[in-house]
Motif scaffolding. Structure first.
Motif, PDB file in Angstrom:
ATOM      1  N   SER A 277       0.844  -1.199   0.000  1.00 23.14           N
ATOM      2  CA  SER A 277       0.000   0.000   0.000  1.00 23.14           C
ATOM      3  C   SER A 277       0.872   1.239   0.000  1.00 23.14           C
ATOM      4  CB  SER A 277      -0.865   0.023   1.260  1.00 23.14           C
ATOM      5  OG  SER A 277      -1.642  -1.141   1.323  1.00 23.14           O
TER       6      SER A 277
ATOM      7  N   PHE B 105       0.012   9.297  -4.766  1.00 29.47           N
ATOM      8  CA  PHE B 105       0.364   8.267  -3.793  1.00 29.47           C
ATOM      9  C   PHE B 105       1.874   8.064  -3.808  1.00 29.47           C
ATOM     10  CE2 PHE B 105      -3.947   6.580  -5.063  1.00 29.47           C
ATOM     11  CZ  PHE B 105      -4.566   6.823  -3.845  1.00 29.47           C
TER      12      PHE B 105
ATOM     13  N   PHE C 258      -1.375  -1.892 -10.618  1.00 31.92           N
ATOM     14  CA  PHE C 258      -2.042  -0.976  -9.685  1.00 31.92           C
ATOM     15  C   PHE C 258      -3.526  -1.295  -9.654  1.00 31.92           C
ATOM     16  CE2 PHE C 258      -3.754   3.536  -8.996  1.00 31.92           C
ATOM     17  CZ  PHE C 258      -3.675   3.426  -7.622  1.00 31.92           C
ATOM     18  N   GLU C 259      -4.036  -1.376  -8.452  1.00 35.98           N
ATOM     19  CA  GLU C 259      -5.451  -1.704  -8.241  1.00 35.98           C
ATOM     20  C   GLU C 259      -6.013  -0.750  -7.195  1.00 35.98           C
ATOM     21  OE1 GLU C 259      -6.771  -6.050  -7.813  1.00 35.98           O
ATOM     22  OE2 GLU C 259      -7.025  -5.257  -5.795  1.00 35.98           O
ATOM     23  N   PHE C 260      -7.265  -0.394  -7.339  1.00 38.81           N
ATOM     24  CA  PHE C 260      -7.857   0.508  -6.357  1.00 38.81           C
ATOM     25  C   PHE C 260      -9.367   0.336  -6.349  1.00 38.81           C
ATOM     26  CE2 PHE C 260      -7.254   2.704 -10.391  1.00 38.81           C
ATOM     27  CZ  PHE C 260      -8.524   3.187 -10.663  1.00 38.81           C
TER      28      PHE C 260
ATOM     29  N   PHE D  91     -10.922   7.489  -3.369  1.00 39.67           N
ATOM     30  CA  PHE D  91     -10.183   6.252  -3.631  1.00 39.67           C
ATOM     31  C   PHE D  91      -9.900   5.519  -2.330  1.00 39.67           C
ATOM     32  CE2 PHE D  91      -9.505   9.053  -7.146  1.00 39.67           C
ATOM     33  CZ  PHE D  91      -9.578   8.213  -8.244  1.00 39.67           C
TER      34      PHE D  91
ATOM     35  N   PRO E 140      -5.816   1.677  -2.369  1.00 44.85           N
ATOM     36  CA  PRO E 140      -4.856   1.678  -3.474  1.00 44.85           C
ATOM     37  C   PRO E 140      -3.794   0.616  -3.175  1.00 44.85           C
ATOM     38  CG  PRO E 140      -4.482   3.561  -2.043  1.00 44.85           C
ATOM     39  CD  PRO E 140      -5.760   2.920  -1.577  1.00 44.85           C
ATOM     40  N   THR E 141      -3.548  -0.236  -4.142  1.00 46.78           N
ATOM     41  CA  THR E 141      -2.673  -1.383  -3.876  1.00 46.78           C
ATOM     42  C   THR E 141      -1.752  -1.621  -5.053  1.00 46.78           C
ATOM     43  OG1 THR E 141      -4.487  -2.378  -2.630  1.00 46.78           O
ATOM     44  CG2 THR E 141      -2.666  -3.828  -3.220  1.00 46.78           C
TER      45      THR E 141
END
Lengths: 528, 528
Positions: free
Chosen positions: B27, B66, B76-78, B164, B167-168
């Motif tokens: 993260s 970020f 990237f995933e969110f 958001f 976020p990962t």
């Protein structure tokens, strides 16, 4: 405010009726270039730019435009390969801008100076990156509405250009894949010239396409934007579908969705509901739309014979008037509360997007029109007539009595005997809307009086017209209702025909033939 | 020209060695703002802009950045949800620009005035459209290299902003997930100050991260751009990996890929090969890289003990010199044929991106260095020494003889006894490259002469230095080879330390501490 509690039972019925979509695959007919053209109503003409096989190597800044011949709602897929300048393979991703055009303006003009107040996220352009070439069957994941597709190459590299093969559209719709037969004019319209018949056949074709391309898992108001279910649009789409594609289940699904997602806990209806990602309430309520729900339900019950649905939803349909009865004065004028367009929420009175339109008498007449439908529905379903209280009397009265009092009030307040027309507001504004709705509500004292009012309103130069096909429909419906079918047909030829002349492959949400670039939203590119 | 026929057997061996990637989830540590900072080497400082929970409603034009703390290559995933202004749900798609930053410059500066000659498709920005909110676990499909991610909201609508959550980053690498222990200096380096040790530990950390983030299904030259396998990069990456992550199979896979995808049917090696969508030849051949293949193979055989691979690939490694022997004159000078950088194809001589560097003597020395490795490999594998013909004699001679004649020629042509250094070209240019490669090739007559040459070259103000860590590596390797390890360590601290000071989380392809914004490609944003 807090949304009404969803009725999960109704939502479950709606979800059980979700249709599967039919897919129709097709290829572009040709490549085109857009040429500025003073004689074209929207300013552009398409010029042939070769066959699909003519695509050579496209480099940074190059573009091509595919013409699929007609409009569709669906997905775009293509093969893309590198055209090498030497022996080295494509050594970078390719970045493309893809623009989907319903009309030439979409692919001929830049969206950069977009001025509408509705979200520019709706502008049908996407930027994509493809890392490895060749990429076969590259499918864009979002549904678009288009006849034209423009591909602009943003970047390749020094080492390669790109070429496209097998551009393919996968149109989707819940309408049957087969269109009804073209208009034969065997039952009606023998008085029309051949030219008029040809025009009407084209209008019918575009109408059917519009309907088809709006039929997905709900009746969408438009397949490009906002792809959402609104009561006012639903009513006309469903009516059209009963006569053409013979759909009943999609309309039924939509009725249950509205019933399942009330605006508030008292059961006021939303003007629109959202279907995705999960069904949810639409956040605004339009007075005329809430009233028209009863008409939409009546249409459905009559077309389908599905009394069970009528019984399920009658309580909701019939109660809408109770939310608006308070808007009447003691002498039964209808007062529209002040409200900003951008407020959202309840109390929106639509009628049409025409900004100068005074809506008072139209809303008043719609109440009557819809109460009559409610009464007809009650009778059809063998239900007791509902009782309502109006400010002119302290006691509840049955619907026929309410309707009679409102008709009398309408004549009193909104009929101008000196001109023989229905007017609205303190300035006694003359409009198509006021007269069409009065006629549809059965307010005129005779058929002749109604016909005269319609004709005067229609022919008076300064009368307020309409900005939407939605209102123009009710104008034509009123002409038919009052026995002036020829006026209706002529108006269809003039108004819808002018959209065809301007290049419409589907009919638009807003259209004023005198101001072709005008938009209720502030930008032509929003007029889906 | 026509690519060489692929060797399917070698490609199959390479494919059988394709590693699975390890995924590491993480993260962001915080939100930041970029502040112009005169004291920062690349012009920007990061200022804390709050915690992840502090993201409120973002509207058109708003942005957040970020900071994930360090660099990674991955996905990237969110989660994204609407923040409503009223009761209406999000009534439009949301359009976002997402920019991936390896350094602050990527997220602080616009890419709009990008000037590099390599494709702007590499610029790490994407525009995405999300139709329905909330969208959970929205995963961007393309791999990016980043420490920072900037999200710019292009458009929502009047009705909603966005926020958001979760976020990962999913970092991927074929390196083991565990880093080797930090440098202990227990075996070497006791003469270093604590400050120097700290700096070296940081440099080691950044080096390991660079290596890890380049280790995917091949050793990529850079994980942001061009993500491709080049012999020169492979050699140094594999060497480093043998000493740290202990990878042998990835290096082996890469060696077989090169062997399987020759540049031409005679077996000349490509400088790079492409792995995706399917393995294919790289379209160019670099003379020094083709020669270094033998060194890379020797390194691998020594590190892994895998004699079978050595035997498989020795014929290819050992034949490379035969393609270049014709470039020697009769008195064994090495002549670099005229060639434009943008030509592609064969005959590219790399050494370094420094545009003013004269490469003649460096290439000459690399030949010697690589022929020696070929001889060592032949001995290790118990194979006959290869025979070559050089223009100074009509008869083929065994490798040791060839090496000796080239060393003599190198001393004759490129050693300047008056200055005690190796020089290159008709202008007798003094450069780090010429001296480092001469030392590595064992040309100097004594260790002292070599050490003196290195020291003079290093300390002469106008000597041509290097623009790439790649060349700086060989400078350091030469210092070590000639017994001047302290110079090597000091140089590592100075050069790689200056990248760390400039904010490098991974080391860059090009870096000149005196011109921090310079780039071999014409734009800082290409210096991955």
């Amino acid at each position: 405010m807090i949304p009404g509690a969803p009725n999960e039972h109704f939502i479950a019925i709606a979800e059980s009726l979700k249709p599967t979509l039919n897919t129709t695959k097709s290829s572009p007919l040709r490549l085109i270039k857009c040429i500025a053209d003073e004689n074209a109503i929207l300013g552009w003409a398409a010029e042939d730019a070769g066959k699909l096989d003519d695509i050579k190597s496209l480099r940074d800044g190059d573009e091509i435009i595919f013409d699929f011949g007609t409009h569709r709602a669906g997905f775009f897929e293509f093969d893309i390969d590198a055209v090498l300048t030497g022996v080295e393979p494509a050594d970078a991703p390719v970045r493309l801008k893809i623009v989907f055009g319903e009309v030439l303006n979409d692919v001929a003009e830049s969206f950069d100076d977009y001025k509408a107040w509705i979200s520019k996220s709706w502008l049908p352009e996407e930027i994509i990156n493809i890392d490895y070439l060749p990429a076969l069957k590259y499918r864009m994941s979002r549904r678009h509405a288009f006849r034209y597709i423009k591909i602009q190459v943003i970047s390749t590299s020094l080492r390669f250009g790109v070429t496209f093969n097998n551009p393919t559209a996968y149109a989707v719709s819940s309408a049957p894949t087969q269109d009804p037969s073209p208009l034969s004019f065997s039952k009606a319209g023998d008085w029309l010239s051949e030219e008029e018949k040809t025009k009407l056949r084209k209008i019918d074709e575009v109408s059917l396409r519009t309907l088809r391309n709006c039929m997905h898992t709900v009746y969408e108001d438009g397949p490009r934007r906002d792809m959402r279910l609104w009561i006012g649009d639903l009513r006309l789409q469903a009516l059209c579908s009963y006569a053409t594609f013979k759909d009943y289940n999609l309309a039924k699904r939509c009725l249950y969705l509205f019933a399942g997602l009330p605006f508030n806990d008292e059961g006021l209806l939303c003007a629109c509901v959202y279907e995705k990602p999960v069904p949810k309430f639409g956040g605004n309520s339009i007075v005329d739309y809430a009233m028209l729900f009863a008409v939409t339900l009546l249409d459905y019950v009559k077309a389908s014979g599905d009394l069970k649905c009528g019984e399920d939803l009658f309580p909701i349909a019939s109660k809408q008037f109770s939310f608006f009865a308070k808007n009447f004065t003691e002498d039964l004028r209808y007062i529209i509360p002040e409200r900003s367009m951008s407020d959202g929420g309840e109390g929106w009175h639509f009628i049409d997007w025409q900004p100068t339109l005074d809506k008072e008498s139209s809303e008043h007449a719609i109440m009557i029109y819809c109460l009559k439908a409610t009464q007809e529905l009650a009778e059809k379903l063998n239900l007791d007539t509902p009782l309502f209280i109006l400010p002119d009397s302290p006691s509840a009265a049955p619907l026929p009595d309410i309707v009679e009092r409102l008709i009398n009030a309408h004549r009193r307040h909104y009929f101008d005997p000196s001109r023989g027309v229905f007017v609205s507001g303190k300035d006694r504004q003359l409009s198509w809307a006021a007269n069409a709705w009065a006629v549809l509500a059965g307010v005129p004292e005779s058929k002749e009086a109604g016909a005269r009012a319609m004709q005067i309103a229609y022919e008076t130069k300064n009368a307020i017209t309409g900005m939407t096909p939605y209102l123009h429909h009710y104008l034509c419906e009123a002409f038919v209702a009052i026995g002036q079918e020829k006026f209706a047909v002529k108006h269809i030829i003039d108004y819808w025909g002018s959209m065809v002349d301007a290049g419409a492959e589907t009919f638009w949400e807003g259209w004023d033939p005198k101001q072709p670039r005008s938009s209720p939203y502030g930008d032509l590119h929003s007029n889906s």
